[in-house]
Design an enzyme around this catalytic site. Structure first.
Site, short mmCIF file in Angstrom:
data_model
loop_
_atom_site.label_atom_id
_atom_site.label_comp_id
_atom_site.label_asym_id
_atom_site.label_seq_id
_atom_site.Cartn_x
_atom_site.Cartn_y
_atom_site.Cartn_z
N LEU A 18 -0.69 18.34 13.60
CA LEU A 18 -1.84 17.34 13.70
C LEU A 18 -3.05 17.70 13.01
CD1 LEU A 18 -3.11 15.14 15.50
CD2 LEU A 18 -3.48 16.74 17.40
N ASN A 120 -11.09 29.08 25.93
CA ASN A 120 -11.63 28.92 24.52
C ASN A 120 -11.40 27.56 23.91
OD1 ASN A 120 -12.96 29.86 22.25
ND2 ASN A 120 -11.01 30.65 21.40
N GLU A 489 -17.88 37.88 4.76
CA GLU A 489 -16.73 38.01 5.52
C GLU A 489 -15.28 37.38 4.94
OE1 GLU A 489 -16.94 36.83 9.62
OE2 GLU A 489 -19.00 37.94 10.03
N HIS A 699 -20.68 23.10 13.36
CA HIS A 699 -19.49 22.30 13.78
C HIS A 699 -19.22 20.91 13.13
CE1 HIS A 699 -19.60 25.79 16.42
NE2 HIS A 699 -18.56 25.89 16.18
N CYS A 731 -23.79 29.13 14.32
CA CYS A 731 -22.40 30.13 14.22
C CYS A 731 -22.33 30.18 12.81
CB CYS A 731 -21.57 29.19 15.02
SG CYS A 731 -19.98 30.29 15.42
#
Length: 763
Positions: A18, A120, A489, A699, A731
């Site tokens: 999906l 979460n 990162e 997001h 974020c």
């Protein structure tokens, strides 16, 4: 005969089909017909698997293209005005979830997203207007019922109950009580039930997890009113609660005029005696005895003790189920080909949990069956081996925990003193700009990581590849003019998994993916035994980044509570003990970063609010040990070392005092989707330290304008003194692409510089 059923199954697919189809559709690589075909194939496969494992009644309506709450909003025609003007379909749904690009319609923000109870998983918050009208607008549920029936399955459609749906939403515009909308919403539920009855459906599952919350009296009264009005609607109704005990709502739940009640006995086994006493035996009692939220094999003997008690009273009206939807569990353990046999014998994923449910039902119905008894012995043996395994308990870890003193979780000086030392050391301007830590994980980064794991790329080659990515991230940030930099990162696969791989006591799956939201999937590591850090984890990478710039470089760690909450935890020791073990491991890393010359360390606690128990009576203990775990992690450094933390998608009002008690020098939080609404928590509470409210939503692919970010900062400045205000995204930027990232950060820096000039001139 006791009946076996499930409340819901993971929708992402064993290989995240999906996710891949959604992203292909968004990128124009699949058309709508091809996307829908993938969905149909997944649904058929999931029904087949559950039936083969022995379930008698299969859930339908648990498949969603993005999120179950969003699907209901589209079904009820709860579409905000900014998304109107087009036929309600998949593109409308995706626009509501992801926002609309500036290249279309001038740009429109996505709906707010927040955590689904204490999980979460994220859901899209419904937006209700005072004149809100509801109508049946989306036929997905009925289409899927027909699909399942055509395949020969006995089905149980799943709906979010009317009270929970309204509870999860927010009032927009003029203030009003959302309960005022109930009488307008209930006819749509009635229409849905009538259509399902016309399709031959006998049972419908109505999820009302808010019955596990502390509900105001008005909402309790509304339950009675709503279900009495729905009583005349066709289909037998199973009200499903989960994630906690009914407690003071037990009498309400057991007296509702419905045909059955599902309860979570994993989270709250203590409620069984009262349920057996209060629920009429002519109703169905569905007991959730297999943990839908963790990956450990069920203790079948303990589950059978509960089921046997219930069977004496309810007989054929007893149903057996997982505690909640299996949405929160990985799909299939048989895919795991790199776990040792001992560990495999301790685990169960969604497919295996369905088999456990079916076995338990069979054990109730045919307790003397030879095969049933053999399977029970196998399970019993696996649990005994796990309890005695030397990989579980480590005396050195226990000894270090026992040696913790109160002073270990205290900074040397109060914030006011530390702030002076940090300002002298860092020399930052008004409104310092930074990011939350990660930069885009490009195809090149993922390829290098895969080649390294496959042995195609050696350690030196991998290090060089990651250093090149770090150098690029540092160069970009300097060109943008950011004040506090991060290394990006590049070397991290996931903010939890990366650290878990370097902490002894964890184990890892290859295919243990669960959905976080939309196409975003995470693969939580497994806490198998006592936890400790054998060696430094981030020092080399961050020290390299610091060597490339004279600006402050921020060390990036994931905090102990988030490491715990976003892992599959042990069930044989408390969450508090596991958090303490993680705190000590991370404390060593913080100290090592400081000794390496890193003057700012961010300890992310994105899951701090998520870990809060649903019942307020249980908050105190959790908030105490969660706060202490953070402080234990952060308190081994000098005053001049600045400690940051980050929290996202959380309602802060209820826990603001505990957040302040964490005593981080700087906290960064998600606030842009709510238009800084979350900062209202700081209006009535004088938060003492520094705050960085997010000024754009990472997001969504949408890039906000300079003016939008400037307006958000001006609103933040009404609540936070300028000297303690930071500027940052909501974020990390891992999931975004570089072009939109650069454009958004340029706009963020431009908004900041404009306000610096404006406010400096005004001063």
């Amino acid at each position: 005969m006791a009946l076996a059923h499930s409340l819901g199954f993971p929708r992402i697919g064993r290989d995240r089909e999906l996710k891949k189809a959604l992203e292909g559709y968004w990128q124009g690589q699949l058309n709508e017909a091809q996307l829908r075909e993938v969905g149909q194939q997944l649904r058929a496969e999931h029904w087949r698997v559950q039936a083969e494992q022995g379930l008698d009644l299969l859930p339908v309506g648990d498949f969603h293209w993005y999120d179950q709450v969003l699907t209901h909003s589209l079904m009820f025609n709860v579409i905000p005005e900014r998304f109107a003007g087009q036929p309600a379909g998949l593109d409308t749904l995706f626009s509501m979830a992801r926002g609309v690009s500036q290249r279309c319609c001038g740009g429109t923000q996505a709906q707010e997203m927040t955590k689904w109870f204490d999980t979460n998983y994220h859901y899209l918050v419904p937006e209700f207007a005072v004149d809100q009208q509801f109508s049946l607008n989306w036929t997905q549920l009925f289409d899927e019922v027909a699909e399942a029936q055509a395949l020969g399955h006995q089905v149980k459609p799943v709906l979010i109950g009317p009270l929970t749906y309204l509870w999860l939403g927010k009032s927009k515009g003029a203030a009003f009580d959302r309960l005022e909308l109930l009488e307008r919403l209930l006819p749509v539920y009635g229409e849905i039930l009538h259509k399902l009855a016309e399709q031959g459906v006998q049972w419908v599952q109505l999820d009302e997890p808010i019955l596990a919350l502390d509900l105001p009296a008005s909402w309790k009264a509304a339950f009675e009113r709503a279900y009495h009005l729905l009583q005349s609607s066709p289909c037998q109704k199973l009200v499903a609660t989960y994630f906690g005990a009914l407690d003071d709502n037990l009498g309400l739940a057991t007296s509702l005029p419905v045909n059955g009640l599902h309860v979570d006995l994993v989270r709250a086994p203590e409620q069984l005696p009262a349920l057996l006493d209060r629920l009429p035996s002519y109703k169905v009692l569905s007991l959730g005895v297999v943990n839908g939220r963790n990956i450990w094999r069920c203790d079948l003997d303990r589950a059978l003790e509960h089921l046997a008690q219930a069977h004496e009273r309810f007989a054929d009206n007893l149903w057996v189920a997982p505690s909640c939807s299996l949405l929160h569990s990985p799909v299939d353990l048989t895919r795991e080909d790199r776990l040792d046999d001992e560990l495999l014998s301790w685990l169960a994923f969604a497919v295996q949990k369905c088999a456990e449910v079916a076995l338990l039902a069979k054990a109730v119905n045919q307790p003397a069956d030879v095969q049933v008894q053999a399977q029970l012995r196998t399970s019993r043996s696996a649990l005994a081996r796990r309890a005695g395994s030397p990989r579980i308990h480590k005396p050195a870890v226990a000894a270090r925990l026992a040696a913790i003193t109160a002073s270990d979780s205290q900074r040397a000086s109060p914030y006011a003193t530390r702030a002076q030392a940090q300002r002298a050391a860092l020399a930052l301007p008004l409104l310092p700009t930074t990011t939350i830590g990660s930069f885009p994980q490009t195809a090149d980064i993922r390829q290098a990581r895969q080649q390294f794991k496959a042995g195609v790329l050696d350690a030196q080659g991998y290090q060089q590849a990651m250093q090149a990515e770090i150098a690029h991230a540092v160069r970009v940030q300097e060109e943008l003019g950011l004040d506090v930099l991060v290394h990006g990162e590049a070397e991290r696969n996931d903010m939890v998994e990366y650290f878990a791989e370097l902490i002894d006591g964890y184990a890892f799956t290859r295919f243990g993916w669960v959905q976080s939201y939309g196409s975003r999937c995470v693969k939580p590591p497994l806490i198998v035994g006592d936890l400790h850090r054998p060696a430094p984890m981030t020092v080399e990478w961050i020290s390299y980044a610091q060597s490339l710039t004279s600006k402050p470089m921020k060390g990036m760690l994931t905090g102990p509570v988030t490491m715990l909450v976003w892992s599959f935890p042990r069930e044989d020791v408390s969450r508090e003990v596991q958090a303490q073990q993680l705190a000590l491991a991370l404390r060593d890393e913080v100290v090592d970063l400081e000794q390496a010359g890193i003057g700012i360390v961010q300890i992310d606690e994105a899951a701090f609010r998520e870990g809060l128990p649903l019942r307020q009576a249980q908050w105190g203990r959790y908030l105490h040990w969660a706060t202490e775990a953070f402080r234990l992690t952060a308190s081994g450094v000098k005053d001049s070392t600045q400690i940051h933390t980050h929290m996202c998608y959380s309602e802060f009002n209820d826990v603001i005092e505990s957040i302040a008690a964490m005593d981080a020098d700087v906290i960064t939080i998600e606030t842009s989707r709510s238009q800084m609404e979350l900062l209202e928590a700081f209006r009535g509470f004088a938060y003492p330290n520094e705050i960085g409210p997010g000024v754009y939503d990472i997001h969504s692919p949408r890039v906000p304008t300079v003016a939008e970010m400037q307006a958000l900062l001006e609103r933040a400045a009404e609540l936070i003194p300028l000297q303690r205000l930071w500027v940052n995204p909501d974020c990390g930027l891992k999931t975004r692409a570089w072009p939109e990232t650069l454009e958004a950060l340029r706009n963020m820096q431009a908004a900041t510089e404009a306000l610096r000039l404006k406010w400096a001139t005004a001063a």
